[in-house]
Scaffold this active site. Sequence first.
Site, PDB file in Angstrom:
ATOM      1  N   LYS A   1       0.821  -1.216   0.000  1.00 36.22           N
ATOM      2  CA  LYS A   1       0.000   0.000   0.000  1.00 36.22           C
ATOM      3  C   LYS A   1       0.850   1.260   0.000  1.00 36.22           C
ATOM      4  CE  LYS A   1      -4.444  -1.526   1.627  1.00 36.22           C
ATOM      5  NZ  LYS A   1      -5.542  -1.351   2.579  1.00 36.22           N
TER       6      LYS A   1
ATOM      7  N   LYS B   1     -10.798  -9.102 -11.012  1.00 35.59           N
ATOM      8  CA  LYS B   1     -11.669  -9.471  -9.900  1.00 35.59           C
ATOM      9  C   LYS B   1     -12.998  -8.721  -9.974  1.00 35.59           C
ATOM     10  CE  LYS B   1     -10.269 -10.348  -5.441  1.00 35.59           C
ATOM     11  NZ  LYS B   1      -9.450 -10.180  -4.216  1.00 35.59           N
TER      12      LYS B   1
ATOM     13  N   LYS C   1     -16.365  -3.528  -6.682  1.00 31.02           N
ATOM     14  CA  LYS C   1     -17.361  -2.474  -6.484  1.00 31.02           C
ATOM     15  C   LYS C   1     -17.027  -1.242  -7.303  1.00 31.02           C
ATOM     16  CE  LYS C   1     -14.993  -0.497  -2.525  1.00 31.02           C
ATOM     17  NZ  LYS C   1     -14.874   0.911  -2.285  1.00 31.02           N
TER      18      LYS C   1
END
Length: 343
Positions: free
Chosen positions: A114, A205, A208
């Site tokens: 990250k 994948k 959302k």
Amino acid sequence: MRVVSGIQPTGNLHLGNYLGAIRNWVAMQDDLGDDGECLYFLADLHAISMPHDPAELRAGTLEMAAALVACGIDPDRSILFNQAQVPQHAELQWLLSGTARMGWLNRMTQWKDKAGKNREGQSVALFSYPVLQAADVLLYQATHVPVGDDQKQHLELARDIAQKFNNDFAPSNEVGDEAPVFTLPDAIVPPEAARIMSLRDGSRKMSKSDDSDMSRINLSDDADTIMKKVKKAKTDPEPLPSETDGLAERPEALNLVTIYAALAQTSAEAVLADFGGEGFGKFKPSLGEMMVETLGPIAARFNELKADTDTLDAILAKGAARARERAVPTLARAYEALGLVRG
Ligand code: TRP
């Protein structure tokens, strides 16, 4: 047995979220029965480690709570809450920060991924994220922590912190009758959390944030929408093979078979034993029906609950009260072990 797990609150929940963590949580709750307790929480404190929008965080927290209940988490049996209502999480995190080592945190792959090349620009919270996660489970003397593969390393760290704290501040005496402050929890990684891919591109994948709503089945979709999305899902012109080897170069076909198998709680081999040789014209309607059967009732309850913030607030308040009761004794022992005077 005490099962403890957390999930980051996000909006726009979809089939991938359900077949990943959520369904597994429900199964653990149902299997446990009277042999223990499940504490499930929304990791809203973790969410502020990255840039975020406050209104979205609040809405996402309520939406995730609605989804968990709609999917079968029973707030009377399981303890369902959000971290922010249980201040003991943040308190214990600070106490554990004296034990966690910089070197341990520097090795966390999620931190490295990250932060990328810009470590100096990250929040302190992103770096100490795993210490909060350790507090989340140690606070409740968790024995078992269901997590995805990507969280195994954080669980190992929680064990290391617990072990060092116990050693440093609650060493067992000669007769060994002094109980350690923290229980070392075991990670439970579900055998193979199904990897659910986009319906428009079998190499990505289900997400959302995909621009195309046709790429995912939302937990809020009604039966007609589900059927339409399945029928329009990208495929290839070949019939289904009768062995899984035949899916190797066919990511979209593999994805639909994986989804079918996950919903039917069977293997891809078993699905192909039934559908091998059939075209998608036959397979897709069966898949759609299977989805509607599972997700239809969930969507109905989810949509109803999502709009009922009073009920959701009450569920979370009650869960938080029960969580606080369980957290207080362990936190008090941690303060005491450290020599911190609290009157
Ligand atoms: N970090 C976890 C995730 O992103 C969520 C989480 C927070 C968690 N605290 C936890 C999971 C404690 C298990 C136990 O998936």
